[in-house]
Design an enzyme around this catalytic site. Sequence first.
Site, PDB file in Angstrom:
ATOM      1  N   ASP A   7       0.828  -1.199   0.000  1.00  0.00           N
ATOM      2  CA  ASP A   7       0.000   0.000   0.000  1.00  0.00           C
ATOM      3  C   ASP A   7       0.869   1.258   0.000  1.00  0.00           C
ATOM      4  O   ASP A   7       1.976   1.259   0.550  1.00  0.00           O
ATOM      5  CB  ASP A   7      -0.886  -0.030   1.248  1.00  0.00           C
ATOM      6  CG  ASP A   7      -1.828   1.143   1.339  1.00  0.00           C
ATOM      7  OD1 ASP A   7      -2.698   1.259   0.462  1.00  0.00           O
ATOM      8  OD2 ASP A   7      -1.698   1.940   2.285  1.00  0.00           O
ATOM      9  N   GLU A  30       1.589  -0.040  -4.841  1.00  0.00           N
ATOM     10  CA  GLU A  30       0.549   0.912  -5.232  1.00  0.00           C
ATOM     11  C   GLU A  30       1.206   2.254  -5.506  1.00  0.00           C
ATOM     12  O   GLU A  30       1.709   2.913  -4.597  1.00  0.00           O
ATOM     13  CB  GLU A  30      -0.499   1.066  -4.126  1.00  0.00           C
ATOM     14  CG  GLU A  30      -1.604   2.031  -4.532  1.00  0.00           C
ATOM     15  CD  GLU A  30      -2.394   2.581  -3.356  1.00  0.00           C
ATOM     16  OE1 GLU A  30      -3.575   2.938  -3.552  1.00  0.00           O
ATOM     17  OE2 GLU A  30      -1.824   2.679  -2.240  1.00  0.00           O
TER      18      GLU A  30
END
Length: 615
Positions: A330, A359
């Site tokens: 993330d 990400e």
Amino acid sequence: MRNIFLCLMSLLSFFHLSARAQPDVPRMEPPFWWAGMKNPKLQILVHGKGIGQAKVSIAYAGVRLAETIRTENPNYLFLNLELAPDVKPGRLPLVFEQGGATKTLDYEIRAKSTATNRIQGFDQADLIYLLMPDRFANGDPGNDNVAGMLEKADRKAPFGRHGGDLQGVINHLDYLKDLGTTALWLNPVLENDMPASSYHGYAITDFYRVDRRFGDNEKYLQLIDQAHQRGLKIIQDMVANHIGSSHWWMKDLPAPNWIHQFPEFTRSNYRLAVISDPHASQADSTQMTKGWFDTTMPDLNQNNELLANYLIQNTLWWIEYSGIDGIRMDTYPYPDKDFMARWVREVMHEYPKFNIVGEVWIHSAAISAYWLKNTFNRDTYQSTLPSLTDFPVFEAVTKAFNEPTGWADGLSRLYHVLAEDFVYEKPENNVIFLDNHDVSRYFTSVRENPASFKMGLAYLLTMRGIPQIYYGTELMMAGDGGFHPDVRKDFPGGWPGDPQNAFTPEGRTPAQNEALDYLRKLANWRKGKPVIHHGKLTHFLPEDDTYVYFRHDGQNCVLVAFNNSDKPKTLKTKRFAELMTGYQHGRDVLTGAKVEDLQTLVLPAKSATVLELGR
């Protein structure tokens, strides 16, 4: 008697713990380790009342206590151990001595797994299915509410916990395999014991514990085992940038610089571009990387070497402990970028078959490429990340089928975004997607037009890259990304008593069955097509609201043609002779029909045509 009493009181005070720990046993993380790891170094975090004043010694063949590190907080010790290559599994005694009293605690050294079917990695041959455990299926209503945990289940609350869990995923693995998916990405499953709104999993409060409302660590291992038995891989969602404000650290930080702190609350500016921007101000860069992601998400300081080691070891621990096949990291550009390069490097050194996708939510291919390994960056930064989320492709495909084709609009968006692939060393490693848990659902993006929706699926499943779909996409679920709960609705049929069970054909509408069957046919066909996984991509400039590309490898060739017009088109193929010469016929993947004449192709209105060419 009085001396005995005082001695006992001293021991109890010395080994006093947080409420979550067992009596007289300080918290130690990692909770255990393995013999035979490539990196011989092991850092153990020890937390307990006054533990920092203790002297520690060990006596175990093949293990050396290289360093004992104390911080400003007397409740912490960090033990740096070195394990010899031939160290044997067993119980490593750690002897703590303070004030004349000693306490011996066993630390387990386990045997490293030798199973050949573990830790497979993921690549272009896979189709990833992203699901939110809390919103997918409730397989065990008994764990909806757990005594002692802060937030209770309330399925009517848009930002609340709805009760989905790991057992719910296990119960529907056959559905996911039948759909044609080969890898499952679950939003974070680790403990998020926050007062409210942490169903998403990104506010971690314990890095070594699965959230009990999802199950427990053993249930997670069961899910992975059951998935592997069906040929499905597991990708774990991790967070290195921040924690939840209720993380146990926040009650007793190891050091003031364990997190980024400011005189007053400072939020990240979320501007990823400033990291690679040669003209960026230091103020903007600092706010980007050190500002908090949210008021309830303290920002971790990876420049603290003890924390950096902790995060790397935590990743290695989960891989070895669980046998996951990949990681989705993330907010990849938000932490310290040099730490992230080190993190990837150490993980991939230990597990060369592994894969990691970061990400990187940015609109530019050039800025995206900054974060990939082997990209030439003029600031000399060398990333090590093997894969990233391809947001430029996402943005193109969410708009392309809504517009007439012009110089830069409509299907030209798909052409131009691929024309920028030169910035990537291996664009085929990018994860491509139509939607996810943070953006509008694709069916909403294409204005709930089933024809445009199908074209998007065809593009996703035949394009270069590693495709990912979001739970419920197969049902044409709608939702506006401007309001997160709108794109994170419960999968219909995942809860006992749901009026609709979309896991079964009978529980789906005719339109939903048509959409799901379309996806399933393409996805299962794709499984056995190396030409789609690894073949070269050659595309042709859009003309007359049509767009054609080929996937080819010298042995096989697949033609993909889009007609974005509301009228059928007759397409002359002479223009594509460089790729079609020698092919005599084709087979329509979606209909099964044989195409005898390849000189012209009839493209239905608002459709995708996928042809396997034959000689």
